[in-house]
Every structure is written in C-alpha cells, then in structure tokens.
Write a protein that holds these residues in place. Structure first.
Motif, PDB file in Angstrom:
ATOM      1  N   ARG A  12     -11.099   2.691   1.666  1.00 28.65           N
ATOM      2  CA  ARG A  12     -12.241   2.943   2.549  1.00 28.65           C
ATOM      3  C   ARG A  12     -12.445   1.800   3.534  1.00 28.65           C
ATOM      4  O   ARG A  12     -12.741   2.020   4.715  1.00 28.65           O
ATOM      5  N   GLU A  13     -12.250   0.559   3.066  1.00 29.94           N
ATOM      6  CA  GLU A  13     -12.471  -0.592   3.946  1.00 29.94           C
ATOM      7  C   GLU A  13     -11.436  -0.682   5.060  1.00 29.94           C
ATOM      8  O   GLU A  13     -11.665  -1.333   6.083  1.00 29.94           O
ATOM      9  N   GLU A  14     -10.278  -0.061   4.858  1.00 31.08           N
ATOM     10  CA  GLU A  14      -9.219  -0.095   5.870  1.00 31.08           C
ATOM     11  C   GLU A  14      -9.318   1.064   6.870  1.00 31.08           C
ATOM     12  O   GLU A  14      -8.784   0.983   7.978  1.00 31.08           O
ATOM     13  N   THR A  15      -9.996   2.129   6.482  1.00 30.67           N
ATOM     14  CA  THR A  15      -9.995   3.350   7.279  1.00 30.67           C
ATOM     15  C   THR A  15     -10.429   3.165   8.725  1.00 30.67           C
ATOM     16  O   THR A  15      -9.760   3.654   9.650  1.00 30.67           O
ATOM     17  N   PRO A  16     -11.531   2.464   9.020  1.00 32.82           N
ATOM     18  CA  PRO A  16     -11.942   2.361  10.427  1.00 32.82           C
ATOM     19  C   PRO A  16     -10.958   1.605  11.312  1.00 32.82           C
ATOM     20  O   PRO A  16     -10.913   1.840  12.523  1.00 32.82           O
ATOM     21  N   TYR A  17     -10.145   0.735  10.706  1.00 38.50           N
ATOM     22  CA  TYR A  17      -9.135   0.014  11.486  1.00 38.50           C
ATOM     23  C   TYR A  17      -7.911   0.891  11.745  1.00 38.50           C
ATOM     24  O   TYR A  17      -7.182   0.672  12.717  1.00 38.50           O
ATOM     25  N   ILE A  18      -7.697   1.876  10.892  1.00 40.35           N
ATOM     26  CA  ILE A  18      -6.564   2.785  11.058  1.00 40.35           C
ATOM     27  C   ILE A  18      -6.910   3.925  12.001  1.00 40.35           C
ATOM     28  O   ILE A  18      -6.103   4.312  12.853  1.00 40.35           O
ATOM     29  N   ASP A  19      -8.126   4.459  11.874  1.00 36.94           N
ATOM     30  CA  ASP A  19      -8.481   5.626  12.693  1.00 36.94           C
ATOM     31  C   ASP A  19      -9.021   5.269  14.072  1.00 36.94           C
ATOM     32  O   ASP A  19      -9.270   6.157  14.891  1.00 36.94           O
ATOM     33  N   GLY A  20      -9.204   3.975  14.353  1.00 37.81           N
ATOM     34  CA  GLY A  20      -9.565   3.559  15.702  1.00 37.81           C
ATOM     35  C   GLY A  20     -11.027   3.259  15.927  1.00 37.81           C
ATOM     36  O   GLY A  20     -11.420   2.867  17.033  1.00 37.81           O
ATOM     37  N   ARG A  21     -11.862   3.392  14.904  1.00 38.42           N
ATOM     38  CA  ARG A  21     -13.279   3.070  15.087  1.00 38.42           C
ATOM     39  C   ARG A  21     -13.524   1.565  15.231  1.00 38.42           C
ATOM     40  O   ARG A  21     -14.522   1.145  15.811  1.00 38.42           O
ATOM     41  N   ARG A  22     -12.583   0.763  14.699  1.00 32.69           N
ATOM     42  CA  ARG A  22     -12.687  -0.691  14.825  1.00 32.69           C
ATOM     43  C   ARG A  22     -11.333  -1.255  15.216  1.00 32.69           C
ATOM     44  O   ARG A  22     -10.287  -0.684  14.872  1.00 32.69           O
ATOM     45  N   ASP A  23     -11.367  -2.362  15.961  1.00 37.93           N
ATOM     46  CA  ASP A  23     -10.120  -3.028  16.330  1.00 37.93           C
ATOM     47  C   ASP A  23      -9.550  -3.759  15.118  1.00 37.93           C
ATOM     48  O   ASP A  23     -10.299  -4.280  14.280  1.00 37.93           O
ATOM     49  N   PRO A  24      -8.233  -3.819  15.003  1.00 34.60           N
ATOM     50  CA  PRO A  24      -7.623  -4.534  13.880  1.00 34.60           C
ATOM     51  C   PRO A  24      -8.136  -5.964  13.748  1.00 34.60           C
ATOM     52  O   PRO A  24      -8.404  -6.639  14.756  1.00 34.60           O
ATOM     53  N   VAL A  25      -8.276  -6.423  12.539  1.00 36.91           N
ATOM     54  CA  VAL A  25      -8.839  -7.739  12.261  1.00 36.91           C
ATOM     55  C   VAL A  25      -8.045  -8.843  12.939  1.00 36.91           C
ATOM     56  O   VAL A  25      -8.620  -9.815  13.452  1.00 36.91           O
ATOM     57  N   LYS A  26      -6.727  -8.710  12.975  1.00 41.04           N
ATOM     58  CA  LYS A  26      -5.879  -9.780  13.510  1.00 41.04           C
ATOM     59  C   LYS A  26      -5.413  -9.508  14.935  1.00 41.04           C
ATOM     60  O   LYS A  26      -4.474 -10.135  15.415  1.00 41.04           O
ATOM     61  N   GLY A  27      -6.079  -8.576  15.612  1.00 42.01           N
ATOM     62  CA  GLY A  27      -5.745  -8.292  17.000  1.00 42.01           C
ATOM     63  C   GLY A  27      -4.819  -7.105  17.158  1.00 42.01           C
ATOM     64  O   GLY A  27      -4.335  -6.531  16.187  1.00 42.01           O
ATOM     65  N   GLY A  28      -4.580  -6.726  18.414  1.00 39.51           N
ATOM     66  CA  GLY A  28      -3.742  -5.568  18.695  1.00 39.51           C
ATOM     67  C   GLY A  28      -4.561  -4.293  18.727  1.00 39.51           C
ATOM     68  O   GLY A  28      -5.793  -4.302  18.587  1.00 39.51           O
ATOM     69  N   ASP A  29      -3.871  -3.186  18.910  1.00 43.59           N
ATOM     70  CA  ASP A  29      -4.524  -1.888  19.003  1.00 43.59           C
ATOM     71  C   ASP A  29      -4.393  -1.119  17.702  1.00 43.59           C
ATOM     72  O   ASP A  29      -3.380  -1.200  17.005  1.00 43.59           O
ATOM     73  N   SER A  30      -5.420  -0.333  17.401  1.00 42.83           N
ATOM     74  CA  SER A  30      -5.347   0.563  16.248  1.00 42.83           C
ATOM     75  C   SER A  30      -4.355   1.683  16.528  1.00 42.83           C
ATOM     76  O   SER A  30      -4.171   2.097  17.671  1.00 42.83           O
TER      77      SER A  30
END
Length: 222
Positions: free
Chosen positions: A93-111
């Motif tokens: 669950r904690e990884e989902t928003p970074y995978i689906d694009g709701r949040r930018d990846p923690v270490k930079g780059g695009d989802s």
C-alpha cells in the motif's frame, strides 16, 4: 511436495554510466503460473522474454508481477510488460501511489503510472511450487519495500533490503537508502528467519542466510 528449483533468478544486463549493471528479478512457479518479482529497467522485456522461453514459459503463463518497491530499476519495464500480458500487479500500500503516479518517486524520476491491482502487506502468503511464499515488510530502502520468505526452500528473496555486490552478502546500499535506521531494523527482522540462501536484486543468489544476516545487523547497529 515442494520444489526448491521453482524459484528462478532472471539476470538482466544494462549499460549504464559507462559500465555494466546486472540486476536480478525472479520468476516463481505457482499452481496458477508464474509470478515475476520485479521487472527491471525500461527495455528489459526482450531479455525477460528470453528467460521465459528458456524456462519453457511464455507471457500467457505469467499471472502476476509482485513489485518489491517502486524504484525505476524494479518497475521501469512495467508498461511494456503489461503490453505483453494481463498479469495482475501486486505491491505494498505504501508503494502504490509512487507506482500509479499520484506521487513522484522518492528518489526522483518519473512514475511509471501503472495501476496496482492488489495491495499487499506483511504476512500475506502466496502458494507456490516451492512452498508458501510470505511477504515480509522491510521498509527503509523505500517506504513500503517488501522481501519474500520461502521457508520450505530455505530461501529469502531480499529485493534491495540486502545486497551482494561482490558475491558476499551485505546490507542495503546506504547511498540509495533514504531511511537507513529503518532499513537496519528491517535487516534485524530478516535475521529472525531461518534461511540458507538469499537472492539479492543487486548481486544475485548467494549461499548465505540467517547467520550472515544477523552479522550484518550487528554491524549496522553498532
């Protein structure tokens, strides 16, 4: 009866920064077909196709991809992967928003902007030909990083919670681990399990398990 050979490392090689990067997703045989654990950087699909063919499988045999965490070298090929298969995407669950694009990846780059079909948490267990495969929450390297324990196969699939850059089991890469204290506690968690072998995303399969993991935790905790 379980088959410890039902877990396969799938080494992928890429040219990066003037050198070679080798990473190790995995394929796990289950009664429903294959579960892939991570899918590599963008452009990995052709290499994955070769591995599947070598194992006697095709894309139609893949029913799920389990994402250990959202870093680009683990999920970069997800869009191309899902063009080849209707596999379900599993992630914490904690990884989902970074995978689906709701949040930018923690270490930079695009989802990668890929929906997660099933959210998993610590303790969730998959039935595999190598025996039960249990999800173990190992945050620190990323917010919802998970590892996978296969006790009947005496095997830990560590993701990036552990590494083996020189063929010897080591802790997580501190340069790419934002929450090192949390990652150290995750190593302590892994040291509680009885395994003989560890598959690291960076370093591959090593014949080291519980004793080495406990040693690593002692060193990190000093």
């Amino acid at each position: 009866m379980t088959d410890s050979s039902a877990v396969h490392a799938l080494p992928l090689s890429f040219e990066r920064d003037g050198g070679e990067l080798v990473i190790h997703p995995a394929a796990v045989e289950t009664p429903r077909g294959l579960v892939l654990v991570d899918v590599g950087l963008p452009g990995a699909v052709e290499q994955l196709s070769v591995h599947l063919d070598d194992l006697g499988y095709g894309w139609d045999d893949v029913w799920a991809v389990l994402v250990t965490h959202h870093d680009g070298d683990h999920v970069g090929s997800l869009p191309d992967f899902l063009d080849r298969t209707d596999a379900a995407v599993f992630a914490a669950r904690e990884e989902t928003p970074y995978i689906d694009g709701r949040r930018d990846p923690v270490k930079g780059g695009d989802s990668v902007g890929v929906p997660v079909d099933v959210e998993i948490e610590d303790g969730v267990t998959f039935r595999t030909e190598a025996g039960p495969m249990r999800v173990v929450g190992t945050p620190g390297h990323s917010p919802g990083h998970v590892s996978l324990l296969l006790p009947d196969a005496d095997l830990l699939v560590a993701g990036d919670a552990l590494t083996a850059p020189e063929g010897d089991l080591s802790g997580p890469n501190e340069e790419f681990t934002p929450e090192m204290d949390e990652a150290t506690e995750s190593v302590r968690t892994l040291a509680e399990y009885d395994v003989d072998r560890t598959l690291c995303y960076h370093g591959g399969l090593v014949d080291e398990g519980t004793d080495s993991i406990a040693r690593i935790w002692d060193e990190l905790a000093e």
